[in-house]
Scaffold this motif. Structure first.
Motif, PDB file in Angstrom:
ATOM      1  N   VAL A  24       0.834  -1.200   0.000  1.00 61.59           N
ATOM      2  CA  VAL A  24       0.000   0.000   0.000  1.00 61.59           C
ATOM      3  C   VAL A  24       0.868   1.249   0.000  1.00 61.59           C
ATOM      4  O   VAL A  24       0.600   2.212  -0.741  1.00 61.59           O
ATOM      5  CB  VAL A  24      -0.967  -0.007   1.209  1.00 61.59           C
ATOM      6  CG1 VAL A  24      -1.636   1.345   1.392  1.00 61.59           C
ATOM      7  CG2 VAL A  24      -2.003  -1.101   1.039  1.00 61.59           C
ATOM      8  N   MET A  25       1.951   1.277   0.783  1.00 58.42           N
ATOM      9  CA  MET A  25       2.849   2.430   0.808  1.00 58.42           C
ATOM     10  C   MET A  25       3.483   2.659  -0.567  1.00 58.42           C
ATOM     11  O   MET A  25       3.650   3.795  -0.994  1.00 58.42           O
ATOM     12  CB  MET A  25       3.937   2.241   1.869  1.00 58.42           C
ATOM     13  CG  MET A  25       3.449   2.480   3.271  1.00 58.42           C
ATOM     14  SD  MET A  25       4.761   2.310   4.482  1.00 58.42           S
ATOM     15  CE  MET A  25       5.879   3.583   3.959  1.00 58.42           C
ATOM     16  N   TYR A  26       3.841   1.577  -1.252  1.00 58.22           N
ATOM     17  CA  TYR A  26       4.446   1.708  -2.579  1.00 58.22           C
ATOM     18  C   TYR A  26       3.475   2.375  -3.541  1.00 58.22           C
ATOM     19  O   TYR A  26       3.830   3.320  -4.245  1.00 58.22           O
ATOM     20  CB  TYR A  26       4.878   0.340  -3.115  1.00 58.22           C
ATOM     21  CG  TYR A  26       5.379   0.399  -4.528  1.00 58.22           C
ATOM     22  CD1 TYR A  26       6.647   0.886  -4.807  1.00 58.22           C
ATOM     23  CD2 TYR A  26       4.578  -0.004  -5.597  1.00 58.22           C
ATOM     24  CE1 TYR A  26       7.117   0.965  -6.109  1.00 58.22           C
ATOM     25  CE2 TYR A  26       5.042   0.071  -6.888  1.00 58.22           C
ATOM     26  CZ  TYR A  26       6.304   0.552  -7.140  1.00 58.22           C
ATOM     27  OH  TYR A  26       6.750   0.633  -8.433  1.00 58.22           O
ATOM     28  N   PHE A  27       2.248   1.887  -3.599  1.00 61.76           N
ATOM     29  CA  PHE A  27       1.282   2.420  -4.562  1.00 61.76           C
ATOM     30  C   PHE A  27       0.723   3.780  -4.165  1.00 61.76           C
ATOM     31  O   PHE A  27       0.294   4.547  -5.029  1.00 61.76           O
ATOM     32  CB  PHE A  27       0.135   1.423  -4.782  1.00 61.76           C
ATOM     33  CG  PHE A  27       0.517   0.294  -5.684  1.00 61.76           C
ATOM     34  CD1 PHE A  27       0.687   0.507  -7.041  1.00 61.76           C
ATOM     35  CD2 PHE A  27       0.739  -0.975  -5.182  1.00 61.76           C
ATOM     36  CE1 PHE A  27       1.049  -0.529  -7.884  1.00 61.76           C
ATOM     37  CE2 PHE A  27       1.099  -2.017  -6.009  1.00 61.76           C
ATOM     38  CZ  PHE A  27       1.258  -1.796  -7.354  1.00 61.76           C
ATOM     39  N   MET A  28       0.731   4.125  -2.890  1.00 61.61           N
ATOM     40  CA  MET A  28       0.173   5.401  -2.455  1.00 61.61           C
ATOM     41  C   MET A  28       1.211   6.517  -2.352  1.00 61.61           C
ATOM     42  O   MET A  28       0.873   7.688  -2.474  1.00 61.61           O
ATOM     43  CB  MET A  28      -0.510   5.239  -1.087  1.00 61.61           C
ATOM     44  CG  MET A  28      -1.692   4.298  -1.105  1.00 61.61           C
ATOM     45  SD  MET A  28      -3.071   4.911  -2.063  1.00 61.61           S
ATOM     46  CE  MET A  28      -3.665   6.182  -0.986  1.00 61.61           C
ATOM     47  N   ILE A  30       5.291   6.055  -3.022  1.00 66.76           N
ATOM     48  CA  ILE A  30       6.526   5.979  -3.805  1.00 66.76           C
ATOM     49  C   ILE A  30       6.255   6.097  -5.291  1.00 66.76           C
ATOM     50  O   ILE A  30       6.912   6.880  -5.994  1.00 66.76           O
ATOM     51  CB  ILE A  30       7.275   4.675  -3.478  1.00 66.76           C
ATOM     52  CG1 ILE A  30       7.677   4.671  -2.014  1.00 66.76           C
ATOM     53  CG2 ILE A  30       8.491   4.513  -4.372  1.00 66.76           C
ATOM     54  CD1 ILE A  30       8.202   3.356  -1.509  1.00 66.76           C
ATOM     55  N   ARG A  31       5.306   5.363  -5.809  1.00 68.99           N
ATOM     56  CA  ARG A  31       5.031   5.377  -7.250  1.00 68.99           C
ATOM     57  C   ARG A  31       4.568   6.743  -7.756  1.00 68.99           C
ATOM     58  O   ARG A  31       5.084   7.232  -8.761  1.00 68.99           O
ATOM     59  CB  ARG A  31       4.005   4.301  -7.571  1.00 68.99           C
ATOM     60  CG  ARG A  31       3.902   4.001  -9.030  1.00 68.99           C
ATOM     61  CD  ARG A  31       3.154   2.699  -9.238  1.00 68.99           C
ATOM     62  NE  ARG A  31       2.938   2.493 -10.640  1.00 68.99           N
ATOM     63  CZ  ARG A  31       1.781   2.173 -11.169  1.00 68.99           C
ATOM     64  NH1 ARG A  31       0.733   2.014 -10.400  1.00 68.99           N
ATOM     65  NH2 ARG A  31       1.666   2.003 -12.460  1.00 68.99           N
ATOM     66  N   PRO A  32       3.630   7.444  -7.107  1.00 69.39           N
ATOM     67  CA  PRO A  32       3.248   8.778  -7.575  1.00 69.39           C
ATOM     68  C   PRO A  32       4.394   9.789  -7.505  1.00 69.39           C
ATOM     69  O   PRO A  32       4.527  10.648  -8.369  1.00 69.39           O
ATOM     70  CB  PRO A  32       2.112   9.183  -6.631  1.00 69.39           C
ATOM     71  CG  PRO A  32       1.567   7.916  -6.121  1.00 69.39           C
ATOM     72  CD  PRO A  32       2.727   6.973  -6.053  1.00 69.39           C
ATOM     73  N   GLN A  33       5.250   9.668  -6.497  1.00 64.37           N
ATOM     74  CA  GLN A  33       6.386  10.567  -6.379  1.00 64.37           C
ATOM     75  C   GLN A  33       7.358  10.356  -7.533  1.00 64.37           C
ATOM     76  O   GLN A  33       7.884  11.316  -8.098  1.00 64.37           O
ATOM     77  CB  GLN A  33       7.093  10.347  -5.049  1.00 64.37           C
ATOM     78  CG  GLN A  33       8.245  11.290  -4.810  1.00 64.37           C
ATOM     79  CD  GLN A  33       8.889  11.061  -3.462  1.00 64.37           C
ATOM     80  OE1 GLN A  33       8.568  10.119  -2.752  1.00 64.37           O
ATOM     81  NE2 GLN A  33       9.813  11.919  -3.124  1.00 64.37           N
ATOM     82  N   GLN A  34       7.602   9.117  -7.919  1.00 60.05           N
ATOM     83  CA  GLN A  34       8.477   8.834  -9.059  1.00 60.05           C
ATOM     84  C   GLN A  34       7.884   9.389 -10.346  1.00 60.05           C
ATOM     85  O   GLN A  34       8.607   9.913 -11.195  1.00 60.05           O
ATOM     86  CB  GLN A  34       8.696   7.331  -9.199  1.00 60.05           C
ATOM     87  CG  GLN A  34       9.572   6.735  -8.124  1.00 60.05           C
ATOM     88  CD  GLN A  34       9.666   5.224  -8.231  1.00 60.05           C
ATOM     89  OE1 GLN A  34       8.857   4.571  -8.876  1.00 60.05           O
ATOM     90  NE2 GLN A  34      10.667   4.657  -7.567  1.00 60.05           N
TER      91      GLN A  34
END
Length: 109
Positions: A24-28, A30-34
């Motif tokens: 959940v942390m990755y999709f909420m 890290i991914r949008p920040q990248q």
């Protein structure tokens, strides 16, 4: 003995919750920040002469020249300042660039 057999399946639940938390942390986060970082890099690399931009400090200016690492902005008539490319926050107005195609000259003998 019945109590001992049921305890084994429950030990995977905390591990499953931790893995689910990381997913959940990755999709909420890290991914949008990248994605935002890639879009900013693309915008900064596409800046050209004549574009109106805003710096991260809020200064509006028109791009007069572009280098590999720096951008020269005209902030007032005759006043030019130099900024690093990452200091450009957004492009306000993009100038349409027309690629000049050499015209063929008809050779009449």
């Amino acid at each position: 003995m019945a109590a001992e057999g049921g305890g084994g399946a429950g030990s995977f639940m905390p591990l499953l919750m931790i893995v689910l938390l990381f997913v959940v942390m990755y999709f909420m986060m890290i991914r949008p920040q990248q994605k935002r970082r890639r879009e900013a890099e693309q915008m900064q690399s596409s800046i050209g002469t004549g574009d109106e931009v805003v710096t991260i400090g809020g200064l509006y200016g028109t791009v007069t020249s572009v280098d590999d690492e720096t951008v020269m902005l005209e902030v007032a008539p005759g006043v030019q300042t130099r900024y690093a490319r990452p200091a450009i926050a957004r492009v306000v107005k993009k100038v349409e660039r027309v690629e000049s195609v050499p015209e063929e000259v008809d050779a009449k003998e």
